[in-house]
Design an enzyme around this catalytic site. Sequence first.
Site: not given
Ligand code: PMP
Length: 428
Positions: A266, A238, A143
Amino acid sequence: MYQSSKSLFERAQQSIPGGVNSPVRAFKSVGGTPVFIKSAKGAYMVDEDGNQYIDYINSWGPMVLGHAYEPVVKAIQAKVALGTSFGAPTELEIEIAELIKSMVPNVDLIRMVNSGTEACMSAVRLARGYTGRNKIIKFEGCYHGHADCFLVKAGSGVATFGIQHVPGVTAAVANDTLTCAYNDLNAVKALFANNKEEIAAIIIEPVAGNMGCIPPAEGFLEGLRSLCTEMGSLLIFDEVMTGFRLAKGGAQERLKIDADLVCYGKVIGAGMPVGAFGGRKEIMEHIAPLGNVYQAGTLSGNPLAMIAGYTLLHELKTNTDRFSSIEKKADYLKDGLIKVLDASGFPYRINHLGSMLSIHFSENDITDFEAAASANNARFNQFFHAMLKRGIYLPPSAFETWFISDALSYEDLDKTIEAAKEALAEIE
Ligand code: PMP
């Protein structure tokens, strides 16, 4: 036990879609009522009914040192009276960029955004602009946020809710996202062979956390690294979950692989709404205003988010014992869980790397999405509720990872293991 949460959930559904502002929070797959949180401190959260939980979500990762970490709270308090947003540059933005560069050696330039989604979406746009190619490779069950190009065979809530095709994502966009199984290097080679000089980038969670925790198989990331170099594609890590959690320099340092671009989320705001993407100068200077790959944000570099993130990252940089301390706790928890799981007789797998961990009720090793999806996730859902009522707050889906914070005491870990023992005796 959950009376206030129940009535808040009823009320929330009258004005918020599904009663929540992010789908996984709705407890839809595990069933029951989501608990509404009133406050959190250290390793604990307290709900609106006064129930206290030992927290293993930690706002989906960023609370590496626990909730309401005092230096962060104090820093935000001191900053807030000076203004909440300027839409103009500040010295603090330079300081956090310099701090991150000192922690992650292959980042020359870094741009702040407001979420993990924005970070990954912008990194992909940059990779496309830089290479002049359109296609990307992502892995089933990973994700990267909810930008259109990532909502193809995605993990997290998309997997939890079993959404195969997301309405609103056009076929044209989806067709540019090529997917294959995590840990399957041959499948990646085949995608390159069939899409010669068309692939801008591979984007990957270097340790997957959105289908439970799935560490990379030996040689997998190294293989991706050399394929990208050979094919002129960019490797995007990521690190929204792994960044500043698996090591000071994140998964890149921990697993000794240099990505071309790296995305953070975050954790950079200590839980405030922030993300960032960065990398080598010759790639990053294609971003506006240096180059024509456009990317912007009114609230990007927000002073409250920056001071929160700076304070947390500074502590992680200066006190690297924090990482070994968290890992010892994760190891302790894992060992304890193994004992009670073995005694339960249920087939299971625990995946674990650093302070990320997950349990799948399965006889098979969990190395990709298919394996995670074919585990007995209905049993996980029972386990989740049996733990929740014992005051242990796990992610409400088997397609999520547990996050260990340094605020957890060994007593908390013992309580968790004891609760797991009781929970396992109760479920079927
Ligand atoms: N990349 C990863 C690996 C995530 O786990 C997440 C959300 N948990 C995201 C991107 C997206 O981040 P956000 O919810 O802050 O948009």
